[in-house]
Design a protein around this motif. Sequence first.
Motif, mmCIF file in Angstrom:
data_model
loop_
_atom_site.group_PDB
_atom_site.id
_atom_site.type_symbol
_atom_site.label_atom_id
_atom_site.label_comp_id
_atom_site.label_asym_id
_atom_site.label_seq_id
_atom_site.Cartn_x
_atom_site.Cartn_y
_atom_site.Cartn_z
ATOM 1 N N HIS A 43 1.224 -1.413 -0.452
ATOM 2 C CA HIS A 43 -0.061 0.078 -0.163
ATOM 3 C C HIS A 43 0.909 1.457 -0.231
ATOM 4 O O HIS A 43 0.404 2.576 -0.946
ATOM 5 C CB HIS A 43 -1.100 0.199 1.222
ATOM 6 N N ARG A 44 1.478 1.254 1.074
ATOM 7 C CA ARG A 44 3.153 2.181 0.691
ATOM 8 C C ARG A 44 3.285 2.358 -0.371
ATOM 9 O O ARG A 44 3.412 3.538 -1.540
ATOM 10 C CB ARG A 44 3.809 2.166 1.677
ATOM 11 N N GLU B 183 1.019 4.374 -3.061
ATOM 12 C CA GLU B 183 0.515 5.194 -2.753
ATOM 13 C C GLU B 183 1.398 6.265 -3.565
ATOM 14 O O GLU B 183 1.219 7.298 -4.104
ATOM 15 C CB GLU B 183 0.300 5.982 -0.866
ATOM 16 N N GLU C 6 0.529 6.221 -6.853
ATOM 17 C CA GLU C 6 -0.790 6.988 -7.682
ATOM 18 C C GLU C 6 -0.540 9.050 -6.998
ATOM 19 O O GLU C 6 -0.852 9.050 -8.536
ATOM 20 C CB GLU C 6 -1.501 6.581 -6.352
ATOM 21 N N LYS C 7 0.488 9.364 -6.731
ATOM 22 C CA LYS C 7 0.650 10.406 -6.664
ATOM 23 C C LYS C 7 1.601 10.718 -7.529
ATOM 24 O O LYS C 7 1.228 11.946 -8.335
ATOM 25 C CB LYS C 7 1.349 10.611 -5.437
#
Length: 331
Positions: free
Chosen positions: A168-169, A172, A175-176
Motif C-alpha cells: 500500500h505504501r 501510494e 498514485e501520487k
Amino acid sequence: MRYVIIGAGAIGGAVGGRLWQAGQDAVLVARGAQYAALRDRGLRLTGPDGVFDLPVPVVDGPESLELTPDDVLVLAVKTQDAIAALDAWAPRPVAGGGTAAERLPLVCAQNGVEAERLALRRFRRVYGMCVFLPASYLEPGAVTVRCAPYTGALNLGRYPSGADEAAHRIAEGLEKANFLAPVTSEVMRWKYAKLLGNLANAVEAVCGSPAGDEAAALIARARAEAVEVLDAAGIDRAGDEEQRELRSGRVEVRPVEGGDPAGGSTWQSLRRGSASVEADYLNGEIVLLGRLHGVATPVNETLLRVANDFARSGREPGSMTAGELAARVPR
C-alpha cells in the motif's frame, strides 16, 4: 520511501520519471549509452501532456548507491536480464545492517510470470506488478508514454499472494505520480492475463505490426493455445471485461506529438539492435506449460523460435510477412 528503479528503459524510465516529476524520491539505474545520456542530459519524457526534461538522479550500478531501510527496489529490466540484476543487488549492504535481499522489498515490473520466482530465490519480500503502460524507448535518454489521464495501470501485490502495508505504501507513491496502482492480493491473476496479450509481441516484432487479417489470425491461434494450456494447468487469470473495467476512461492511449513511433517491447528491442528478446518468457512460458501438461503449442513454439532467430541474427523488425510466419507453423 525512495524508489530505486533498476533498468531505465521504457517502463523504468516512465515510472522513475513520473515519480521524480511528482516530487517522489527516485533514482534510476542504467548502463552504457543510456546511463551516459541520463547523467549528462537527464531524462526527456514525452507524453500526451507534453515534453519534460527531468534531471532524475541516475547511477550506473549497485556499487554507486548507498541503500537505506526506506528504499524499495523496482526491477524493470527484461526477464532475460533479471538474474544478473538480482545477483548484483541482493548482497548489497543496507545502512543499519543486513543486505538488500534480507531487508528491502523488491517489485518485479516485467512482462511474463517468471521474474517473481527468480526474485523469491534471492529476496525475502517480493512483489509482483502487472504493468499496463504503453511506452517506448528507442534512443538513449528519451522515453515516450502514451496514456492519459493516468500514465498507466500498475496492479501491485505480494508474491505469491497477499497485500501488506508495504504494498500500500508503494502504491501510494505511484498514485501520487499519476499511475493507477490498485493493490490486489492475487496479483498473478493480472500478470497471467497480461501474458495472453503479450503473445502478440513476437508477431508484431517479426511482421512489423499485429494488424491485418493474417497477423490477427496468427495471434488468435497463439492465444487459443495459451488459454487451453492455462486451463489445463488450472491457472486463473483476470478476464477481458475485468481489465477493461479497470482501465476504461482512466488509462487510455492518446495522441503524442513528437514522440517515438509506437511499438511493443519486443519490437523495440529489435529496433534498438538487441541480441536478445523476452520471447522465452512470453511465448516460451506457454510452450513450457504446454509441455508440462501435455498440450501441443506449435504456434507459440514457432513464434518463440523466429523471434529469437531475429534477435540473434540482427534481422530488422517487420522483415517477414505474417503469411510467411504462419507458413512456418507445423501442420
